[in-house]
Design a protein around this motif. Structure first.
Motif, PDB file in Angstrom:
ATOM      1  N   MET B   1      46.145  57.101  55.060  1.00 13.45           N
ATOM      2  CA  MET B   1      45.016  57.362  54.114  1.00 13.45           C
ATOM      3  C   MET B   1      43.870  56.149  55.162  1.00 13.45           C
ATOM      4  O   MET B   1      43.915  55.061  55.498  1.00 13.45           O
ATOM      5  N   THR B   2      42.816  57.457  55.644  1.00 11.25           N
ATOM      6  CA  THR B   2      41.942  56.160  56.149  1.00 11.25           C
ATOM      7  C   THR B   2      40.804  55.711  55.282  1.00 11.25           C
ATOM      8  O   THR B   2      40.477  56.594  54.295  1.00 11.25           O
ATOM      9  N   VAL B   3      40.363  54.667  55.453  1.00  7.73           N
ATOM     10  CA  VAL B   3      39.030  54.235  54.495  1.00  7.73           C
ATOM     11  C   VAL B   3      38.331  53.464  55.281  1.00  7.73           C
ATOM     12  O   VAL B   3      38.242  53.235  56.073  1.00  7.73           O
ATOM     13  N   ASP B   4      37.207  54.609  54.217  1.00 11.85           N
ATOM     14  CA  ASP B   4      35.728  53.448  54.553  1.00 11.85           C
ATOM     15  C   ASP B   4      35.702  52.603  54.686  1.00 11.85           C
ATOM     16  O   ASP B   4      35.335  52.759  52.793  1.00 11.85           O
ATOM     17  N   LYS B   5      35.482  51.744  55.358  1.00  8.81           N
ATOM     18  CA  LYS B   5      35.204  49.826  55.207  1.00  8.81           C
ATOM     19  C   LYS B   5      33.687  49.681  54.432  1.00  8.81           C
ATOM     20  O   LYS B   5      32.713  48.720  54.128  1.00  8.81           O
ATOM     21  N   THR B   6      32.535  50.885  54.853  1.00 10.41           N
ATOM     22  CA  THR B   6      31.485  50.764  54.679  1.00 10.41           C
ATOM     23  C   THR B   6      31.242  51.464  52.933  1.00 10.41           C
ATOM     24  O   THR B   6      29.994  50.076  52.787  1.00 10.41           O
ATOM     25  N   THR B   7      32.594  51.377  52.634  1.00  6.45           N
ATOM     26  CA  THR B   7      32.198  51.865  51.090  1.00  6.45           C
ATOM     27  C   THR B   7      32.784  51.398  49.878  1.00  6.45           C
ATOM     28  O   THR B   7      33.048  51.398  49.041  1.00  6.45           O
ATOM     29  N   SER B   8      34.368  51.246  50.512  1.00  2.00           N
ATOM     30  CA  SER B   8      35.810  50.498  49.869  1.00  2.00           C
ATOM     31  C   SER B   8      35.191  49.523  49.516  1.00  2.00           C
ATOM     32  O   SER B   8      33.892  49.156  50.657  1.00  2.00           O
ATOM     33  N   LEU B   9      35.628  49.286  48.618  1.00  2.00           N
ATOM     34  CA  LEU B   9      35.927  47.247  48.360  1.00  2.00           C
ATOM     35  C   LEU B   9      37.320  46.555  48.965  1.00  2.00           C
ATOM     36  O   LEU B   9      37.615  47.166  49.583  1.00  2.00           O
ATOM     37  N   ASP B  10      36.548  45.688  49.720  1.00  2.00           N
ATOM     38  CA  ASP B  10      36.834  44.731  50.731  1.00  2.00           C
ATOM     39  C   ASP B  10      38.276  44.492  49.981  1.00  2.00           C
ATOM     40  O   ASP B  10      38.245  44.093  49.024  1.00  2.00           O
ATOM     41  N   ASP B  11      38.340  44.023  50.972  1.00  2.00           N
ATOM     42  CA  ASP B  11      40.804  43.090  50.788  1.00  2.00           C
ATOM     43  C   ASP B  11      39.731  41.937  50.076  1.00  2.00           C
ATOM     44  O   ASP B  11      40.423  41.694  48.955  1.00  2.00           O
ATOM     45  N   ALA B  12      38.552  41.007  50.181  1.00  2.16           N
ATOM     46  CA  ALA B  12      38.668  39.648  49.833  1.00  2.16           C
ATOM     47  C   ALA B  12      38.124  40.186  47.984  1.00  2.16           C
ATOM     48  O   ALA B  12      38.264  39.579  47.566  1.00  2.16           O
ATOM     49  N   ALA B  13      37.127  41.157  48.173  1.00  3.07           N
ATOM     50  CA  ALA B  13      36.922  41.156  46.765  1.00  3.07           C
ATOM     51  C   ALA B  13      37.874  42.011  45.898  1.00  3.07           C
ATOM     52  O   ALA B  13      37.778  41.327  44.772  1.00  3.07           O
ATOM     53  N   LEU B  14      38.364  42.617  46.439  1.00  2.34           N
ATOM     54  CA  LEU B  14      39.617  42.885  45.559  1.00  2.34           C
ATOM     55  C   LEU B  14      41.029  42.206  45.252  1.00  2.34           C
ATOM     56  O   LEU B  14      41.552  41.996  43.483  1.00  2.34           O
ATOM     57  N   ASP B  15      41.274  41.106  46.279  1.00  2.00           N
ATOM     58  CA  ASP B  15      41.457  40.168  45.945  1.00  2.00           C
ATOM     59  C   ASP B  15      40.992  39.576  44.659  1.00  2.00           C
ATOM     60  O   ASP B  15      41.944  38.927  43.804  1.00  2.00           O
ATOM     61  N   ALA B  16      39.809  38.910  45.005  1.00  5.45           N
ATOM     62  CA  ALA B  16      39.021  38.170  44.363  1.00  5.45           C
ATOM     63  C   ALA B  16      39.100  38.702  43.056  1.00  5.45           C
ATOM     64  O   ALA B  16      39.430  38.277  41.714  1.00  5.45           O
ATOM     65  N   LEU B  17      38.951  40.132  42.526  1.00  6.27           N
ATOM     66  CA  LEU B  17      39.235  40.356  41.143  1.00  6.27           C
ATOM     67  C   LEU B  17      40.683  40.665  40.552  1.00  6.27           C
ATOM     68  O   LEU B  17      40.829  40.244  39.041  1.00  6.27           O
ATOM     69  N   PHE B  18      41.801  40.418  41.226  1.00  6.00           N
ATOM     70  CA  PHE B  18      42.902  40.432  40.754  1.00  6.00           C
ATOM     71  C   PHE B  18      43.313  39.195  40.493  1.00  6.00           C
ATOM     72  O   PHE B  18      43.672  38.613  39.290  1.00  6.00           O
ATOM     73  N   ALA B  19      42.684  38.086  41.571  1.00  2.00           N
ATOM     74  CA  ALA B  19      42.346  36.886  40.987  1.00  2.00           C
ATOM     75  C   ALA B  19      41.774  36.362  40.025  1.00  2.00           C
ATOM     76  O   ALA B  19      42.996  36.208  38.737  1.00  2.00           O
ATOM     77  N   ASP B  20      40.863  36.822  39.497  1.00  3.63           N
ATOM     78  CA  ASP B  20      40.091  36.772  37.723  1.00  3.63           C
ATOM     79  C   ASP B  20      41.096  37.244  36.757  1.00  3.63           C
ATOM     80  O   ASP B  20      40.680  36.636  35.713  1.00  3.63           O
ATOM     81  N   ALA B  21      41.502  38.333  36.969  1.00  4.84           N
ATOM     82  CA  ALA B  21      41.957  38.925  35.865  1.00  4.84           C
ATOM     83  C   ALA B  21      43.240  38.560  35.988  1.00  4.84           C
ATOM     84  O   ALA B  21      43.983  38.141  34.704  1.00  4.84           O
ATOM     85  N   ALA B  22      44.267  38.048  36.872  1.00  5.25           N
ATOM     86  CA  ALA B  22      45.610  36.668  36.323  1.00  5.25           C
ATOM     87  C   ALA B  22      45.345  35.509  36.182  1.00  5.25           C
ATOM     88  O   ALA B  22      45.769  35.202  35.305  1.00  5.25           O
ATOM     89  N   ALA B  23      43.950  35.622  36.201  1.00  5.43           N
ATOM     90  CA  ALA B  23      43.337  34.042  35.674  1.00  5.43           C
ATOM     91  C   ALA B  23      43.071  34.325  33.924  1.00  5.43           C
ATOM     92  O   ALA B  23      42.852  33.204  33.181  1.00  5.43           O
ATOM     93  N   GLN B  24      42.932  35.485  33.514  1.00  4.28           N
ATOM     94  CA  GLN B  24      42.287  35.516  32.403  1.00  4.28           C
ATOM     95  C   GLN B  24      42.972  35.176  31.515  1.00  4.28           C
ATOM     96  O   GLN B  24      44.249  35.161  31.400  1.00  4.28           O
ATOM     97  N   LYS B  25      41.871  34.232  30.168  1.00  2.00           N
ATOM     98  CA  LYS B  25      43.068  33.517  29.265  1.00  2.00           C
ATOM     99  C   LYS B  25      43.816  34.611  28.069  1.00  2.00           C
ATOM    100  O   LYS B  25      43.233  35.865  28.008  1.00  2.00           O
ATOM    101  N   VAL B  26      44.866  34.577  27.998  1.00  2.00           N
ATOM    102  CA  VAL B  26      45.380  35.416  27.534  1.00  2.00           C
ATOM    103  C   VAL B  26      46.139  34.581  26.098  1.00  2.00           C
ATOM    104  O   VAL B  26      46.400  33.411  25.656  1.00  2.00           O
ATOM    105  N   PRO B  27      46.348  35.577  24.854  1.00  2.00           N
ATOM    106  CA  PRO B  27      46.681  34.601  23.690  1.00  2.00           C
ATOM    107  C   PRO B  27      47.621  35.116  23.370  1.00  2.00           C
ATOM    108  O   PRO B  27      48.459  35.573  24.117  1.00  2.00           O
ATOM    109  N   GLU B  28      48.049  34.027  22.323  1.00  2.00           N
ATOM    110  CA  GLU B  28      49.966  34.028  22.520  1.00  2.00           C
ATOM    111  C   GLU B  28      49.977  35.152  21.032  1.00  2.00           C
ATOM    112  O   GLU B  28      49.121  35.209  20.522  1.00  2.00           O
TER     113      GLU B  28
END
Lengths: 196, 127
Positions: B1-28
Motif C-alpha cells: 500500500m502506498t501512503v501519500d506523505k502529503t496527506t496522511s498523518l506522519d509517524d511522529a504525529a501518530l506516535d504522539a496520538l498513541f502516547a496521549d491515548a496510552a497516558a490518559q487517566k483511567v479510573p479504577e
C-alpha cells in the motif's frame, strides 16, 4: 460439592493456577483473579471506549466468559489475562463500530475559552478520532495495534493472544498504523497536526 | 500500500496520538463492578468434579436371586401366606366347616362319594 479444603495462598499463585482452581470449585481463586484482572481489563476497555459504563459492561462480560471457560481450561495453553484481553478487544471493537460517531461532533464546545478548556476539548477530539479510526481497521489489526500502542504489550504477548507468530504481529501493526494514518489524514488540521 | 506523505498523518504525529491515548487517566473499577463480577463467579462456580467411579451393582445372594425370579419379596410373601393357609385348612377340625355351613342354612349331613358322582355306585358295586 464445593471445595472447603485448605488451599495455598491464592495471592501467591499464577493466573493459570487460579483459573484451574476456580474450575475445580474454589471461590477464593475467583476472588484473587478478579482483583488481578479486572483493573487491567477495565482500563483497556476504557481506553478503547472512553465511557465508564460501557467499559464496565465489557470488563464484566470478559470475566464472565472467563468463568464459563474455566472448567475446560487447558493449563499452560493460554494465559487467562491474554485470553481475557482478546475478549475485551473484540467486545470493545464491536461496540465502537456500532456507535461510530464523528469525533469533533462529540467534543462539543469548550466549557470556557481558557487555554486549558480548549486543550482539553482538543485532546478529547484526538482520542475520539483515534479510537474511531481503530474501529475501522480489520479486527486483527485493531486488536494488535491497540494492545501494542494503548496497552504497551510486547509483540510476543500479542502473538500469543492472536495465536500467530511475532513477525506476523509486526506486519499487522505496521499495516494498521499505515491505515490509521490514512484514515486520520482528513482530520489533520482539525486535530492540530496541520504542521505535520 | 502506498501512503501519500502529503496527506496522511506522519509517524511522529501518530506516535504522539498513541502516547496521549496510552497516558490518559483511567479510573479504577469501583466496588460495585467488582461485586458484580464476583457474583457472576459464584453463579458459575463449577462443582468439584466427582471421579466417575462405576457404581457397583448390589451383590445378589441366593435368596435375592430366587425372589427376583418369582417377582421379588411381595410375591414370596404371598406364597408363604398361601402355604400356611393350606396347612391350617388341612389340620383344621371339619366341624368348623359344618358349623359354618349350618350357620348359612345349609344341610349338614355327611356325603358319600356316590352322592357326588352319579353312577359311581354302578362302578363300585354300591359300596
Amino acid at each position: 460439592m464445593r471445595d472447603n479444603s485448605p488451599d495455598p495462598d491464592p495471592a501467591a499463585q499464577s493466573d493459570d493456577w487460579l483459573l484451574a482452581a476456580y474450575g475445580a470449585g474454589n471461590e477464593r481463586a475467583a476472588l484473587e483473579l478478579t482483583r488481578r484482572l479486572t483493573p487491567r481489563l477495565f482500563g483497556y476497555a476504557f481506553r478503547m471506549l472512553r465511557d465508564r459504563a460501557e467499559a464496565e459492561d465489557v470488563a464484566q462480560e470478559a470475566m464472565l466468559r472467563l468463568w464459563r471457560a474455566a472448567p475446560g481450561w487447558v493449563e499452560g495453553q493460554a494465559k487467562p489475562s491474554t485470553w481475557a484481553h482478546k475478549v475485551v478487544a473484540n467486545l470493545a471493537i464491536d461496540r465502537m463500530r456500532k456507535r461510530r460517531t464523528t469525533a469533533l461532533d462529540d467534543a462539543g464546545d469548550p466549557a470556557d475559552d481558557s487555554p486549558d478548556a480548549v486543550a482539553q476539548m482538543m485532546q478529547t477530539a484526538r482520542m475520539t478520532a483515534l479510537t474511531d479510526a481503530i474501529a475501522e481497521l480489520p479486527e486483527r489489526q485493531a486488536i494488535a495495534v491497540s494492545l501494542r500502542h494503548l496497552e504497551g504489550w510486547s509483540n510476543p504477548d500479542i502473538a500469543e493472544a492472536l495465536e500467530i507468530g511475532v513477525e506476523a504481529v509486526e506486519s499487522l501493526t505496521a499495516r494498521a498504523k499505515r491505515k490509521l494514518a490514512e484514515i486520520l489524514a482528513g482530520r489533520k488540521e482539525e486535530l492540530g497536526y496541520d504542521g505535520g | 500500500m502506498t501512503v501519500d506523505k502529503t496527506t496522511s498523518l506522519d509517524d511522529a504525529a501518530l506516535d504522539a496520538l498513541f502516547a496521549d491515548a496510552a497516558a490518559q487517566k483511567v479510573p479504577e473499577p469501583d466496588d460495585a463492578l467488582m461485586a458484580r463480577i464476583m457474583a457472576d463467579a459464584r453463579d458459575n462456580l463449577p462443582s468439584r468434579p466427582v471421579a466417575a467411579a462405576p457404581v457397583a451393582a448390589p451383590a445378589r445372594g441366593f435368596w435375592s436371586s430366587l425372589f427376583g425370579q418369582i417377582g421379588g419379596a411381595p410375591a414370596a410373601a404371598g406364597l408363604v401366606a398361601v402355604g400356611v393357609m393350606g396347612v391350617m385348612i388341612g389340620y383344621a377340625d371339619t366341624s368348623i366347616v359344618s358349623t359354618a355351613g349350618a350357620a348359612l342354612g345349609l344341610e349338614t349331613g355327611s356325603y358319600g362319594i356316590a352322592d357326588l358322582y352319579a353312577g359311581y355306585s354302578g362302578i363300585t358295586g354300591d359300596l
